[in-house]
Design an enzyme around this catalytic site. Structure first.
Site, PDB file in Angstrom:
ATOM      1  N   LYS A  31       3.423   3.483  -2.378  1.00 49.99           N
ATOM      2  CA  LYS A  31       4.189   2.580  -1.458  1.00 49.99           C
ATOM      3  C   LYS A  31       4.637   3.840  -1.134  1.00 49.99           C
ATOM      4  O   LYS A  31       4.344   3.838   0.429  1.00 49.99           O
ATOM      5  CB  LYS A  31       4.898   1.804  -2.030  1.00 49.99           C
ATOM      6  N   TRP A  58     -12.480  -1.758  10.095  1.00 52.45           N
ATOM      7  CA  TRP A  58     -12.506  -0.675   9.590  1.00 52.45           C
ATOM      8  C   TRP A  58     -13.695   0.632   9.726  1.00 52.45           C
ATOM      9  O   TRP A  58     -14.841  -0.015   8.566  1.00 52.45           O
ATOM     10  CB  TRP A  58     -12.089  -1.122   8.403  1.00 52.45           C
ATOM     11  N   GLU A 102       1.587   5.129   1.249  1.00 54.50           N
ATOM     12  CA  GLU A 102       1.407   4.961   1.890  1.00 54.50           C
ATOM     13  C   GLU A 102       1.308   3.992   3.002  1.00 54.50           C
ATOM     14  O   GLU A 102       0.330   4.281   3.645  1.00 54.50           O
ATOM     15  CB  GLU A 102       0.587   3.282   1.085  1.00 54.50           C
ATOM     16  N   HIS A 142       4.704  18.285 -19.545  1.00 59.30           N
ATOM     17  CA  HIS A 142       3.486  18.866 -19.279  1.00 59.30           C
ATOM     18  C   HIS A 142       3.112  19.354 -19.016  1.00 59.30           C
ATOM     19  O   HIS A 142       1.429  19.738 -18.269  1.00 59.30           O
ATOM     20  CB  HIS A 142       2.675  17.742 -20.189  1.00 59.30           C
ATOM     21  N   LYS A 168      -5.916  -3.933   4.499  1.00 58.11           N
ATOM     22  CA  LYS A 168      -5.201  -4.616   3.630  1.00 58.11           C
ATOM     23  C   LYS A 168      -6.661  -5.539   2.477  1.00 58.11           C
ATOM     24  O   LYS A 168      -5.774  -4.974   1.051  1.00 58.11           O
ATOM     25  CB  LYS A 168      -4.917  -6.289   4.360  1.00 58.11           C
ATOM     26  N   ASN A 226     -19.130  -7.797   8.417  1.00 59.24           N
ATOM     27  CA  ASN A 226     -17.968  -7.200   7.681  1.00 59.24           C
ATOM     28  C   ASN A 226     -18.834  -6.550   6.844  1.00 59.24           C
ATOM     29  O   ASN A 226     -19.808  -7.505   5.784  1.00 59.24           O
ATOM     30  CB  ASN A 226     -16.871  -8.080   7.468  1.00 59.24           C
TER      31      ASN A 226
HETATM   32  O1  M6R Z   1      -6.295  -7.514  -2.567  1.00 57.38           O
HETATM   33  P1  M6R Z   1      -6.210  -7.045  -3.538  1.00 57.38           P
HETATM   34  O2  M6R Z   1      -5.198  -7.017  -5.071  1.00 57.38           O
HETATM   35  O3  M6R Z   1      -7.456  -6.558  -4.501  1.00 57.38           O
HETATM   36  O4  M6R Z   1      -6.133  -5.275  -3.306  1.00 57.38           O
HETATM   37  C1  M6R Z   1      -6.229  -4.220  -4.392  1.00 57.38           C
HETATM   38  C2  M6R Z   1      -5.935  -2.580  -3.296  1.00 57.38           C
HETATM   39  O5  M6R Z   1      -6.257  -2.296  -2.467  1.00 57.38           O
HETATM   40  C3  M6R Z   1      -3.852  -3.443  -2.893  1.00 57.38           C
HETATM   41  O6  M6R Z   1      -3.421  -3.690  -4.071  1.00 57.38           O
HETATM   42  C4  M6R Z   1      -3.928  -2.364  -1.724  1.00 57.38           C
HETATM   43  O7  M6R Z   1      -3.446  -0.619  -3.056  1.00 57.38           O
HETATM   44  C5  M6R Z   1      -2.478  -1.993  -1.249  1.00 57.38           C
HETATM   45  N1  M6R Z   1      -2.825  -1.588  -0.549  1.00 57.38           N
HETATM   46  C6  M6R Z   1      -1.128  -1.490  -2.314  1.00 57.38           C
HETATM   47  O8  M6R Z   1       0.156  -1.128  -1.471  1.00 57.38           O
END
Ligand code: M6R
Length: 611
Positions: free
Chosen positions: A488, A73, A491, A507, A606, A99
């Site tokens: 959602k 990434w 994304e 508002h 992720k 990483n």
């Molecule tokens: O692994 P985490 O719950 O800490 O991750 C937090 C966010 O990166 C995660 O929830 C992100 O917003 C998701 N892609 C939402 O679907």
């Protein structure tokens, strides 16, 4: 937030590495690469996904019993072949994957350039690798010592795996801030960003800690700190099967994970909630009940979807426990010198348990004496280990980039936690406590009934998939669900979407409303219902398209809405566990109808292990 894999042992390394990388692609998919050691180093890398690399190296010599692999990434340098990992050192004799982010790479790069080094990529990782090689050559030390010296100098985050022609059985690995798991087999070792690459080979793993360095050979795992002192590896037994990380007949992991929710919520409640006996068993809460119930303030720290779960928890905890709650974006909390007093409790929410912003925010708060309670999905993850106490969500591995089942697991845990504290504090009546226990117990069945009825959501998705913008509105406990619905959709469909408190719409955002704007109301029956119905009227009067998520039996909302989807009735505290399900499906169907790879949407990863 890249994925790394390594293997040293008696098997062919390449198939293990490539399968492992496919499992770790959720962590990044900008480029892929492998380095194999067999009569010298062979490095193959390519912009794009693991499948692109595989296609590109057909016919190449892939025979080796040791190797490392990386799925990227991008941070420093665009996604390209030359920025792909593994990188090779100037001599060509070392290969490394990384990483994380080396924050002071520019300064080190300058020093190396002054010595005549040239770089073939734009990455911070190549700088670190050459820095290590330079130290080894100047200090005339072994590679392990050179790595130690280099890591003491760098700032930032890393998990690195290094192989060297001079030592063709050994992988040197180290971590700070980015995860590393080592699987222990018979005459072989596996390395990964998580345990998924090694699941079919071993259930014995070692979670490497920050500032630890591992020297990994087929028959030997030596763990040391950066001061060169040996540490005894702590072996943990994995409680995870291969099936949990496979699609199991579903077209996408996201769909599988949405449909798993009746059982994942059940798994979360199992052994904890006993509605018949009127009890909730949560060791992490019980063992710290004095601290929790006497907290002056609870601060919830999280990112993304987990932050939305935190917002709902704020409403629930304040309502049931009468403790003030603040919900913080971890990325803001960590930099703004927050006031954390003795007596404050921090609840950290994270699916992966590796999110860099959340992790660092917690490290700082912990160093200031805060008590940390982790609500985490990934067992053994960094946030789970850093927390003083906690409760796992038991949602199983979540692989789709869009978080779904982890979110409902978080809500289930946070609800149980609030109920337990409220009971101990005496801030909830016996009747309401019992009612909420009964309702929580019914959630898996109600979610299953929602999932039986997806045709209508597919129809709604097809009707609105070409919209350029969406508005999601909700009030009270459903306001964070509106935020989650918008996140959602953004994304995985790339449609601009905003979530708003329904009353706040007038508002400002109401100016956006015209006949082309779909407005999704999360309008289940609760104490605000009449108010949100008025908000629907306001949108309708301006010709907006009203899509409503309502409670079965609501006869009024359908008369104002263009499209409705009904869900079973539930107390307003419990309703978010149900109302989020149609929004997850709506975004899934819009995304797939638009031809988007919803498991790996563009630019996302992720587990966000960089700042
Ligand atoms: O692994 P985490 O719950 O800490 O991750 C937090 C966010 O990166 C995660 O929830 C992100 O917003 C998701 N892609 C939402 O679907």
């Amino acid at each position: 937030m890249c994925g790394i894999v390594g293997y040293t042992g008696h098997r062919e390394a390449y198939p293990i590495i490539i399968t492992g990388l496919k499992r770790l692609e959720y962590r990044g998919y900008d480029s892929t690469g492998v380095a194999l050691l067999n009569n010298g180093l062979k490095v193959y890398k390519k912009k794009g996904r693991v499948a692109d690399l595989e296609e590109n190296i057909i016919g190449k010599d892939l025979h080796a019993h040791i190797g490392i692999g990386h799925t990227r990434w991008a941070t420093h340098g665009e996604p390209s072949d030359r920025n792909a990992h593994p990188h090779q050192s100037a001599s060509g004799k070392l290969a490394m994957i990384h990483n994380g982010i080396i924050e002071n790479y520019a300064q080190i790069k300058k020093e190396l350039e002054n010595k005549g080094y040239h770089f073939t990529s734009d990455t911070d990782s190549e700088v670190l690798l050459n820095f290590i090689e330079d130290i080894q050559q100047n200090n005339e030390c072994d590679l392990e010592e050179a790595v130690r010296v280099a890591l003491k100098r760098v700032t930032g985050a890393y998990c690195i795996l290094l192989i060297a022609e001079e030592d063709p059985n050994t992988i040197i690995a180290a971590r700070k801030g980015s995860p590393l798991v080592i699987g222990v087999g018979k005459g072989e070792h596996f390395l990964g960003s998580d345990a998924s690459p090694m699941l079919e080979y071993t259930k014995e793993v070692v979670y490497v800690n920050d500032y630890e360095l591992a020297i990994v050979r087929p028959d030997e795992l030596i763990l040391k700190n950066l001061g060169n002192e040996k540490i005894t590896p702590f072996i943990t037994k994995l409680d995870m099967e291969l099936a949990a990380i496979e699609k199991g007949g579903y077209e996408h992991f996201m769909l599988k994970e949405i449909f798993e929710q009746p059982s994942t919520i059940q798994d979360c409640l199992r052994g904890r909630l006993n509605a018949a006996a009127g009890t909730i068993t949560m060791a992490g809460v019980e063992n710290n009940i004095e601290q929790l119930k006497n907290a002056n303030r609870i601060m919830i720290v999280a990112c993304g979807t987990s932050w939305h779960a935190g917002l709902i928890a704020e409403y629930v905890i304040e309502e049931l426990c009468r403790i003030p709650v603040e919900v913080e974006y971890a990325s803001e909390f960590r930099y703004r010198n927050p006031i954390v007093n003795k007596g404050d409790v921090i609840i950290a929410i994270s699916q992966s348990g590796e999110t860099a912003d959340t992790l660092v925010a917690l490290e700082r708060a912990k160093a200031n004496g805060a008590f940390i309670f982790g609500v985490v999905n990934a067992v053994g993850s960094s946030i789970a280990r850093l927390s003083h106490a906690g409760a796992y969500t038991h949602s199983g591995p979540e692989i789709g980039v869009a978080s779904t089942k982890a979110f409902t697991g978080q809500l289930a845990v946070l609800n149980m936690m609030a109920l337990k504290i409220a009971k101990a504090k005496g801030t909830i009546t016996d009747e309401y406590y019992q009612q909420l226990l009964n309702e929580l117990q019914d959630v898996p069945e109600k979610v299953a009934s929602i999932l039986k009825n997806t045709d209508e959501l597919q129809r709604i998705a097809a009707k609105y998939k070409d919209a350029h913008d969406f508005l999601f509105l909700g009030r009270g406990y459903n306001f964070p669900i509106a935020l989650e619905g918008a996140l959602k959709l953004k994304e995985i469909s790339y449609i601009h979407a905003e979530g708003y408190p329904a009353a706040e719409m007038k508002h400002g955002p109401i100016a956006l409303v015209d006949e082309n704007l779909p407005v999704v109301f999360v309008a289940t029956k609760d104490s605000y219902h009449e108010k949100i119905v008025s908000n629907m009227q306001e949108i309708k009067a301006r010709k907006g398209k009203v899509i409503s998520i309502i409670t079965e039996g609501d006869l009024v909302s359908p008369t104002i809405s263009d499209d409705v989807f009904s869900i079973p009735p539930a107390d307003e505290l419990i309703a978010p566990l149900l109302s989020v399900i149609p929004l997850q499906l709506l975004s899934y169907y819009v995304g797939t109808l638009k031809g988007i790879d919803v498991d790996k949407p563009r630019n996302l990863a992720k587990s966000v292990t960089v700042e």
